[in-house]
Design a protein around this motif. Structure first.
Motif, short mmCIF file in Angstrom:
data_model
loop_
_atom_site.label_atom_id
_atom_site.label_comp_id
_atom_site.label_asym_id
_atom_site.label_seq_id
_atom_site.Cartn_x
_atom_site.Cartn_y
_atom_site.Cartn_z
N THR A 46 14.10 3.30 3.77
CA THR A 46 15.39 3.68 4.31
C THR A 46 15.24 4.56 5.54
N LEU A 47 14.39 5.59 5.47
CA LEU A 47 14.18 6.47 6.61
C LEU A 47 13.54 5.73 7.77
N GLU A 48 12.58 4.86 7.47
CA GLU A 48 11.91 4.10 8.51
C GLU A 48 12.89 3.17 9.23
N PHE A 49 13.74 2.50 8.44
CA PHE A 49 14.74 1.62 9.03
C PHE A 49 15.71 2.42 9.90
N ALA A 50 16.21 3.51 9.37
CA ALA A 50 17.21 4.31 10.10
C ALA A 50 16.63 4.85 11.40
N ALA A 51 15.41 5.39 11.35
CA ALA A 51 14.81 5.97 12.55
C ALA A 51 14.46 4.91 13.58
N VAL A 100 4.49 17.10 0.97
CA VAL A 100 5.54 17.89 1.58
C VAL A 100 5.43 17.89 3.10
N ASN A 101 4.20 17.89 3.62
CA ASN A 101 4.07 17.95 5.08
C ASN A 101 4.64 16.70 5.75
N ARG A 102 4.59 15.54 5.08
CA ARG A 102 5.18 14.34 5.67
C ARG A 102 6.72 14.42 5.63
N VAL A 103 7.25 15.01 4.58
CA VAL A 103 8.70 15.22 4.52
C VAL A 103 9.12 16.09 5.71
N LEU A 109 8.82 9.18 6.64
CA LEU A 109 8.55 8.09 7.56
C LEU A 109 7.19 7.46 7.27
N ILE A 110 7.06 6.18 7.58
CA ILE A 110 5.93 5.37 7.14
C ILE A 110 4.81 5.33 8.18
N GLY A 111 3.56 5.38 7.69
CA GLY A 111 2.38 5.26 8.55
C GLY A 111 1.37 6.35 8.29
N ASP A 112 0.17 6.19 8.84
CA ASP A 112 -0.87 7.21 8.64
C ASP A 112 -0.60 8.45 9.49
N GLN A 125 0.83 -1.21 0.00
CA GLN A 125 0.00 0.00 0.00
C GLN A 125 0.87 1.26 0.00
N SER A 126 0.21 2.42 -0.02
CA SER A 126 0.92 3.69 0.13
C SER A 126 1.67 3.71 1.45
N PHE A 127 2.76 4.46 1.50
CA PHE A 127 3.48 4.59 2.78
C PHE A 127 2.69 5.40 3.79
N LEU A 128 1.61 6.06 3.34
CA LEU A 128 0.75 6.84 4.23
C LEU A 128 -0.40 6.02 4.81
#
Length: 204
Positions: free
Chosen positions: A107-112, A160-163, A128-131, A58-61
Motif C-alpha cells: 500500500t505504501l509503495e503504491f501510494a508513494a 523501526v528504522n524503515r518505518v 516502503l519496499i527495497g533494500d 521475498q522480504s520487503f527489505l
C-alpha cells in the motif's frame, strides 16, 4: 483476472471507497472482516486477493529485483483498481487505502509511486519496499493526504528504522503522516491503532 472481493455499500451508492490489502498468508476475506471495527459504514469496500496469498515472495527489505516480476504485478493490480474507480467517477480524494504487514508495505509503495491527494492511507506495520529507500523511485505530491503508520518496537518483519525512513519520505512528498511506534505490540493490529485510524482517517 485476479479475484476482488467487495463489501459495504454498493459502488453506485457510495461516496467513498476503501481498498483493503491483506498480508502474506492472509486473504481478502480476512482483511475485509476488519471493517467491522472501522468507521466505514459509508464506504464501498474492495479487497483484492493475492495469488497464493502473497503479493511478492521475498522480504520487503530484499533488493527490489528479488521480488520481481511479482512486485510490479501486484502494484499494477492496485493501479488497475484505482483506475477503474476513477473511470466510475471517483476522485482520488474519495479513495482510501489500507493494508496490514505485507499489504501495508504494498500500500505504501503504491501510494508513494502514485502520490496524489488520496482520502487517507493506513499502514498497519509496514514500510516502503527495497533494500534501501531510494527517493528517485517516487513521484507526485500527496497534497496533505493523511497517512497513519503504526508498528511495533520490535517487530520481527518490519524494522523501526524503515518505518521512520518511510515517514520522512512521505512527509517530504506532502503527506500528513501520523507515525506511532508501540512498545512490544507484536505483529498484529491493536485496539489502540483501530482507535487512532477511526479518529484520524475515518472520522467525520
Amino acid at each position: 483476472m485476479q479475484e476482488i472481493l467487495k463489501a459495504g455499500k454498493p459502488l453506485e451508492a457510495a461516496e467513498k471507497v476503501l481498498i483493503m490489502v491483506h498480508g502474506r498468508g492472509g486473504s481478502a476475506e480476512d482483511i475485509l472482516s476488519l471493517a467491522t471495527e472501522l468507521n466505514t459504514a459509508a464506504f464501498a469496500l474492495i479487497a483484492p486477493q493475492a495469488k497464493g496469498n502473497s503479493w511478492y515472495p521475498q522480504s520487503f527489505l530484499a533488493p527490489r529485483a528479488a521480488n520481481e516480476p511479482f512486485l510490479s504485478g501486484s502494484l499494477s493490480f492496485l493501479e488497475d483498481i484505482v483506475q477503474d474507480l476513477e473511470e466510475k467517477g471517483f476522485s482520488k480524494s474519495q479513495i482510501f487505502l489500507l493494508g496490514f504487514s505485507q499489504g501495508a508495505c504494498l500500500t505504501l509503495e503504491f501510494a508513494a509511486s502514485n502520490a496524489a491527494r488520496f482520502g487517507g492511507i493506513v499502514a498497519f506495520t509496514g514500510g516502503l519496499i527495497g533494500d534501501h529507500v531510494d527517493h528517485n523511485n517516487y513521484k507526485g505530491d500527496f497534497d496533505g493526504t493523511p497517512i497513519f503508520i503504526g508498528s511495533s518496537d520490535p517487530d520481527f518483519h518490519v524494522p523501526v528504522n524503515r518505518v521512520k525512513e518511510s515517514t520522512i519520505l512521505l512527509e517530504g512528498m506532502g503527506a500528513k503522516v501520523t507515525e506511532v511506534i508501540y512498545k512490544n505490540m507484536g505483529h498484529t493490529i491493536s485496539r489502540q491503532e483501530i482507535a487512532q485510524v477511526n479518529k484520524l482517517i475515518f472520522g467525520e
